[in-house]
Design a protein around this motif. Structure first.
Motif, PDB file in Angstrom:
ATOM      1  N   TYR A 145       0.826  -1.206   0.000  1.00 24.18           N
ATOM      2  CA  TYR A 145       0.000   0.000   0.000  1.00 24.18           C
ATOM      3  C   TYR A 145       0.863   1.260   0.000  1.00 24.18           C
ATOM      4  O   TYR A 145       0.613   2.213  -0.745  1.00 24.18           O
ATOM      5  CB  TYR A 145      -0.923   0.000   1.219  1.00 24.18           C
ATOM      6  CG  TYR A 145      -2.269  -0.639   0.979  1.00 24.18           C
ATOM      7  CD1 TYR A 145      -3.434   0.105   0.984  1.00 24.18           C
ATOM      8  CD2 TYR A 145      -2.377  -2.002   0.725  1.00 24.18           C
ATOM      9  CE1 TYR A 145      -4.677  -0.484   0.765  1.00 24.18           C
ATOM     10  CE2 TYR A 145      -3.604  -2.599   0.498  1.00 24.18           C
ATOM     11  CZ  TYR A 145      -4.747  -1.832   0.523  1.00 24.18           C
ATOM     12  OH  TYR A 145      -5.975  -2.419   0.290  1.00 24.18           O
ATOM     13  N   LEU A 149       2.921   1.706  -3.422  1.00 23.02           N
ATOM     14  CA  LEU A 149       2.202   1.690  -4.704  1.00 23.02           C
ATOM     15  C   LEU A 149       2.486   2.919  -5.568  1.00 23.02           C
ATOM     16  O   LEU A 149       2.646   2.778  -6.797  1.00 23.02           O
ATOM     17  CB  LEU A 149       0.690   1.556  -4.474  1.00 23.02           C
ATOM     18  CG  LEU A 149       0.161   0.120  -4.408  1.00 23.02           C
ATOM     19  CD1 LEU A 149      -1.322   0.121  -4.078  1.00 23.02           C
ATOM     20  CD2 LEU A 149       0.414  -0.642  -5.702  1.00 23.02           C
ATOM     21  N   ARG A 158       3.821   2.443  -9.266  1.00 20.35           N
ATOM     22  CA  ARG A 158       3.111   3.010 -10.422  1.00 20.35           C
ATOM     23  C   ARG A 158       4.063   3.832 -11.283  1.00 20.35           C
ATOM     24  O   ARG A 158       3.997   3.795 -12.522  1.00 20.35           O
ATOM     25  CB  ARG A 158       1.934   3.860  -9.952  1.00 20.35           C
ATOM     26  CG  ARG A 158       0.713   3.058  -9.573  1.00 20.35           C
ATOM     27  CD  ARG A 158      -0.527   3.941  -9.498  1.00 20.35           C
ATOM     28  NE  ARG A 158      -0.456   4.861  -8.373  1.00 20.35           N
ATOM     29  CZ  ARG A 158      -0.995   4.631  -7.178  1.00 20.35           C
ATOM     30  NH1 ARG A 158      -1.632   3.498  -6.948  1.00 20.35           N
ATOM     31  NH2 ARG A 158      -0.900   5.528  -6.225  1.00 20.35           N
ATOM     32  N   SER A 202       7.411  -3.444 -12.954  1.00 16.43           N
ATOM     33  CA  SER A 202       6.777  -3.006 -11.713  1.00 16.43           C
ATOM     34  C   SER A 202       6.162  -4.255 -11.110  1.00 16.43           C
ATOM     35  O   SER A 202       5.117  -4.723 -11.576  1.00 16.43           O
ATOM     36  CB  SER A 202       5.705  -1.947 -11.992  1.00 16.43           C
ATOM     37  OG  SER A 202       5.023  -1.604 -10.802  1.00 16.43           O
ATOM     38  N   LEU A 227      -5.605  -6.476  -5.796  1.00 17.30           N
ATOM     39  CA  LEU A 227      -4.716  -5.376  -6.171  1.00 17.30           C
ATOM     40  C   LEU A 227      -4.309  -5.454  -7.636  1.00 17.30           C
ATOM     41  O   LEU A 227      -4.105  -4.418  -8.285  1.00 17.30           O
ATOM     42  CB  LEU A 227      -3.483  -5.375  -5.273  1.00 17.30           C
ATOM     43  CG  LEU A 227      -3.718  -4.969  -3.821  1.00 17.30           C
ATOM     44  CD1 LEU A 227      -2.467  -5.209  -2.985  1.00 17.30           C
ATOM     45  CD2 LEU A 227      -4.150  -3.515  -3.726  1.00 17.30           C
ATOM     46  N   LEU A 270      -7.008  -3.648  -9.316  1.00 18.23           N
ATOM     47  CA  LEU A 270      -7.040  -2.228  -8.994  1.00 18.23           C
ATOM     48  C   LEU A 270      -5.804  -1.487  -9.492  1.00 18.23           C
ATOM     49  O   LEU A 270      -5.860  -0.286  -9.761  1.00 18.23           O
ATOM     50  CB  LEU A 270      -7.173  -2.038  -7.479  1.00 18.23           C
ATOM     51  CG  LEU A 270      -8.465  -2.565  -6.837  1.00 18.23           C
ATOM     52  CD1 LEU A 270      -8.385  -2.460  -5.315  1.00 18.23           C
ATOM     53  CD2 LEU A 270      -9.677  -1.799  -7.361  1.00 18.23           C
ATOM     54  N   GLN A 271      -4.679  -2.207  -9.590  1.00 20.23           N
ATOM     55  CA  GLN A 271      -3.413  -1.612 -10.029  1.00 20.23           C
ATOM     56  C   GLN A 271      -2.888  -2.416 -11.222  1.00 20.23           C
ATOM     57  O   GLN A 271      -1.903  -3.144 -11.117  1.00 20.23           O
ATOM     58  CB  GLN A 271      -2.401  -1.644  -8.879  1.00 20.23           C
ATOM     59  CG  GLN A 271      -2.896  -1.068  -7.571  1.00 20.23           C
ATOM     60  CD  GLN A 271      -3.119   0.437  -7.658  1.00 20.23           C
ATOM     61  OE1 GLN A 271      -2.450   1.127  -8.432  1.00 20.23           O
ATOM     62  NE2 GLN A 271      -4.032   0.960  -6.868  1.00 20.23           N
ATOM     63  N   GLN A 279      -1.183  -1.966 -13.750  1.00 20.26           N
ATOM     64  CA  GLN A 279       0.132  -1.731 -14.332  1.00 20.26           C
ATOM     65  C   GLN A 279       1.257  -2.438 -13.559  1.00 20.26           C
ATOM     66  O   GLN A 279       2.401  -2.415 -13.973  1.00 20.26           O
ATOM     67  CB  GLN A 279       0.429  -0.221 -14.389  1.00 20.26           C
ATOM     68  CG  GLN A 279       0.688   0.430 -13.025  1.00 20.26           C
ATOM     69  CD  GLN A 279      -0.552   0.531 -12.145  1.00 20.26           C
ATOM     70  OE1 GLN A 279      -1.659   0.777 -12.635  1.00 20.26           O
ATOM     71  NE2 GLN A 279      -0.374   0.359 -10.856  1.00 20.26           N
ATOM     72  N   THR A 280       0.897  -3.072 -12.438  1.00 19.76           N
ATOM     73  CA  THR A 280       1.863  -3.788 -11.606  1.00 19.76           C
ATOM     74  C   THR A 280       1.457  -5.252 -11.530  1.00 19.76           C
ATOM     75  O   THR A 280       0.265  -5.559 -11.449  1.00 19.76           O
ATOM     76  CB  THR A 280       1.900  -3.185 -10.190  1.00 19.76           C
ATOM     77  OG1 THR A 280       2.338  -1.825 -10.286  1.00 19.76           O
ATOM     78  CG2 THR A 280       2.852  -3.946  -9.274  1.00 19.76           C
TER      79      THR A 280
END
Length: 347
Positions: A140, A143, A147, A162, A213, A216-217, A219-220
């Motif tokens: 968290y 991040l 990013r 990433s 995650l 939600l993320q 790109q990682t």
């Protein structure tokens, strides 16, 4: 199985392709994290490496090794007891003050204990924190830097890097006939703690939060790896642990992964395009592993020691269908809010 030769070929090519990567190794002064950090140092150019752990003397030895292996490396040590989330926040703030990106967050903290629940000043069990809450708090907090790494080309072929790697075991909850279920009425095990339940909860909650995650993320990429048997010295905190280790290691050695090989294999897990992020166009999907939800290239991967993904498990699918990811996410953010934002104990 990804052969050791394939692993070594991939890793050996990194030095000419990877320059200026930034990596954080939590639990990085010993065991698999240190072995992977040494492999990372060996195979990349001018890396910036953060080792987070409790032992300054172990860190000094590790840093000396890194500088000897690769004079272009820049290793740093952050001394911290991460069984307290406030200390996780402090370590992450120090990294954020120094860096604009983090390409790799690699985590192995844990403790082998025969004791029952050991409650910290924040109201959580120490073992549970090391295997789950601290790891998720690192994610968290870092991040924004992950990013930023996803926006930059990390390798000479234009590939971005990433990635989060958490080393524990995605399948703890179903081994030896386990149920693969979560107690949603007591996710922190405040009332129903046992060592077996702690291992199952930490593993499952890590599985589903990483999966959440990844959506939600996108790109990682997020990988939960099983290291198999590796002689890491984890028995040192168990009564008579040194004796047990000396007794058992020769017997189990033929069935164990050598520590240096484990480091090479985990570097592969940390950098290979087989485990890409969810977002399209960042890495070739045709080369991707099957994701934890059964979708190729999903961004979250549950991976065995040999680099292959674990097959979809029926017991864990039942848990998934109980909105496990969303409920674990809600619980974890509630814990973080109460302890880290409000400064209270949990619950």
């Amino acid at each position: 199985m990804v052969t050791l030769q394939a692993v070594q070929a991939h890793n050996g090519a990194l030095r000419s392709r990877a320059t200026g990567l930034v990596a954080v190794f939590v639990g990085g002064t010993s065991g698999i994290a240190l072995s992977t950090a040494l492999a990372f140092t060996r195979h990349t150019t001018a890396p910036r490496i953060y080792l987070i752990g409790r032992s300054r003397s172990a860190a000094d030895t590790a840093i000396a090794s890194m500088k000897n292996i690769n004079p272009s490396s820049q290793p740093f040590f952050l001394q911290s007891d991460i069984s307290l989330l406030k200390n996780v926040d402090k370590a992450c703030a120090e990294i954020a003050a120094r860096e604009q990106k983090v390409n790799l967050l690699f985590m192995t903290p844990g403790v082998m204990t025969m004791k029952g629940r050991q409650e910290t000043a924040e109201g959580l069990d120490r073992k549970f924190v090391l295997h789950y809450y601290a790891r998720m708090r690192f994610i968290y907090n870092l991040l924004p830097l992950l990013r930023e790494a996803a926006r930059q080309r990390a390798l000479s072929d234009g590939t971005r890097l990433s990635r989060v790697v958490s080393v524990f075991d995605p399948m703890v909850s179903i081994r030896a006939g386990g149920s693969g279920t979560l107690d949603f009425s007591d996710l922190s095990l405040k009332k129903t703690f046992s060592l077996q339940r702690c291992g199952a909860h930490a593993s499952l909650m890590g599985n589903f939060l990483l999966e959440c995650l990844a959506h939600l993320q996108p790109q990682t990429s997020f990988t939960h790896t099983y290291p198999s048997g590796v002689a890491t010295g984890i028995l040192r905190e168990v009564p008579a642990g040194r004796f047990l280790s000396a007794l058992m290691t020769p017997i189990l050695k033929p069935f164990m992964v050598p520590l240096e090989e484990s480091g090479e294999r985990h570097l592969y897990a940390a950098t290979s395009p087989r485990y890409p992020p969810k977002i399209e166009g960042m890495t070739p999907k045709e080369d991707a592993c099957l994701g934890s939800d059964g979708t190729k290239g999903s961004g979250c991967y549950w991976v065995s020691w040999d680099g292959e993904e674990f097959p979809v498990n029926k017991k864990m699918e039942i848990t998934r269908q109980q909105d496990a990811a969303e409920r674990v996410l809600q619980h974890t953010e509630e814990v973080f809010n109460q302890i880290c934002e409000q400064g209270k104990t949990y619950p």
